[in-house]
Design a protein around this motif. Sequence first.
Motif, PDB file in Angstrom:
ATOM      1  N   GLY A  58       0.794  -1.229   0.000  1.00 24.90           N
ATOM      2  CA  GLY A  58       0.000   0.000   0.000  1.00 24.90           C
ATOM      3  C   GLY A  58       0.819   1.268   0.000  1.00 24.90           C
ATOM      4  N   GLN A  59       2.105   1.206  -0.407  1.00 22.02           N
ATOM      5  CA  GLN A  59       2.944   2.396  -0.420  1.00 22.02           C
ATOM      6  C   GLN A  59       2.958   3.093  -1.785  1.00 22.02           C
ATOM      7  OE1 GLN A  59       6.697   1.911   2.156  1.00 22.02           O
ATOM      8  NE2 GLN A  59       6.318  -0.171   1.426  1.00 22.02           N
ATOM      9  N   LEU A  61       0.695   3.224  -5.662  1.00 21.48           N
ATOM     10  CA  LEU A  61      -0.439   2.790  -6.470  1.00 21.48           C
ATOM     11  C   LEU A  61       0.036   2.359  -7.848  1.00 21.48           C
ATOM     12  CD1 LEU A  61      -3.023   5.591  -5.582  1.00 21.48           C
ATOM     13  CD2 LEU A  61      -2.805   3.323  -4.547  1.00 21.48           C
ATOM     14  N   ALA A  79       1.740   6.630  -1.644  1.00 22.13           N
ATOM     15  CA  ALA A  79       0.306   6.579  -1.359  1.00 22.13           C
ATOM     16  C   ALA A  79       0.047   7.029   0.073  1.00 22.13           C
ATOM     17  CB  ALA A  79      -0.220   5.161  -1.556  1.00 22.13           C
ATOM     18  N   PRO A  80      -1.070   7.748   0.300  1.00 23.86           N
ATOM     19  CA  PRO A  80      -1.385   8.169   1.673  1.00 23.86           C
ATOM     20  C   PRO A  80      -1.704   6.968   2.544  1.00 23.86           C
ATOM     21  CG  PRO A  80      -3.226   8.637   0.203  1.00 23.86           C
ATOM     22  CD  PRO A  80      -2.097   8.204  -0.663  1.00 23.86           C
ATOM     23  N   PRO A  81      -1.307   6.983   3.794  1.00 19.88           N
ATOM     24  CA  PRO A  81      -1.576   5.829   4.679  1.00 19.88           C
ATOM     25  C   PRO A  81      -3.068   5.681   4.943  1.00 19.88           C
ATOM     26  CG  PRO A  81      -0.673   7.663   5.935  1.00 19.88           C
ATOM     27  CD  PRO A  81      -0.584   8.056   4.495  1.00 19.88           C
ATOM     28  N   LYS A  82      -3.496   4.436   5.045  1.00 20.52           N
ATOM     29  CA  LYS A  82      -4.904   4.162   5.319  1.00 20.52           C
ATOM     30  C   LYS A  82      -5.252   4.350   6.792  1.00 20.52           C
ATOM     31  CE  LYS A  82      -5.233   0.805   1.543  1.00 20.52           C
ATOM     32  NZ  LYS A  82      -5.566  -0.592   1.164  1.00 20.52           N
ATOM     33  N   VAL A  83      -4.279   4.241   7.645  1.00 21.05           N
ATOM     34  CA  VAL A  83      -4.494   4.392   9.086  1.00 21.05           C
ATOM     35  C   VAL A  83      -3.677   5.583   9.561  1.00 21.05           C
ATOM     36  CG1 VAL A  83      -4.299   3.321  11.361  1.00 21.05           C
ATOM     37  CG2 VAL A  83      -4.889   1.920   9.361  1.00 21.05           C
ATOM     38  N   ARG A  84      -4.351   6.507  10.209  1.00 23.26           N
ATOM     39  CA  ARG A  84      -3.683   7.690  10.758  1.00 23.26           C
ATOM     40  C   ARG A  84      -3.308   7.432  12.213  1.00 23.26           C
ATOM     41  NH1 ARG A  84      -1.900  11.199   6.851  1.00 23.26           N
ATOM     42  NH2 ARG A  84      -3.487  11.399   5.211  1.00 23.26           N
TER      43      ARG A  84
END
Length: 240
Positions: A58-59, A61, A79-84
């Motif tokens: 997930g780093q 796309l 890619a923006p992180p899915k968990v903040r």
Amino acid sequence: MSEAPLMPKATAVWLVENTSLTFDQVAEFCKLHPLEVKGIADGEVAAGIKGHDPITSGQLLREEIERGEKNTNYHLRIAPPKVRLPPPKKTRGARYTPLSRRQDRPNAILWLVRNHPELKDAQIMRLVGTTKTTLQAIRDRTHWNSSTLTPMDPVTLALCTQIDLDFEVNKAAKDRPAVAEERGQTLAPAEATTSRARPVTEEEVFGSSSKARHNDDEDDLDLTSVFSNMRGGRHDEDEE
């Protein structure tokens, strides 16, 4: 791009082997030098490192890779992180004491030990910025300068603020178990002494003597009426 991917060399190995991105694009994304990426392509660098897929983690796309392959001047973006994750809390470090005030710390420790015995060692160490060894030496009177120590307020010495001192004292007072105080005989409260019932009858107002007097007056009145009746009866007999 300011953030680098996890395992940058392993990610660079995967991008070199599985994409047609330029060395500059891979180096910029992985925060490596272009010559280092060229060495990875030649097998001279990172020979024993297994490639890491940034798409699976997930780093990166897949669309970003396609844009980069079409345009050699395109800059890959992570890619923006899915968990903040929340920012880490700032921990308060050790209190810094100026050099000009360090010789006054034993005097401040002695003042705290004498005037606030409820304070724990950790609280005194936070307030003054001392060590466990120095504090214990002052408590046991084994400090090398114990004979000349003079208790001095740490607030006056600018070793801590009054707010910090009050906070630690109040905290120690809350942690201290409550001790029942022995009290001697005290006066009764005003509510108990003024809560007597109001007098209602004449006897309660004037006492029992007033009732006796009232009865004596009634007896006198009865005797007088009796004697007058008797005298009236004798007078009638004499006239007959």
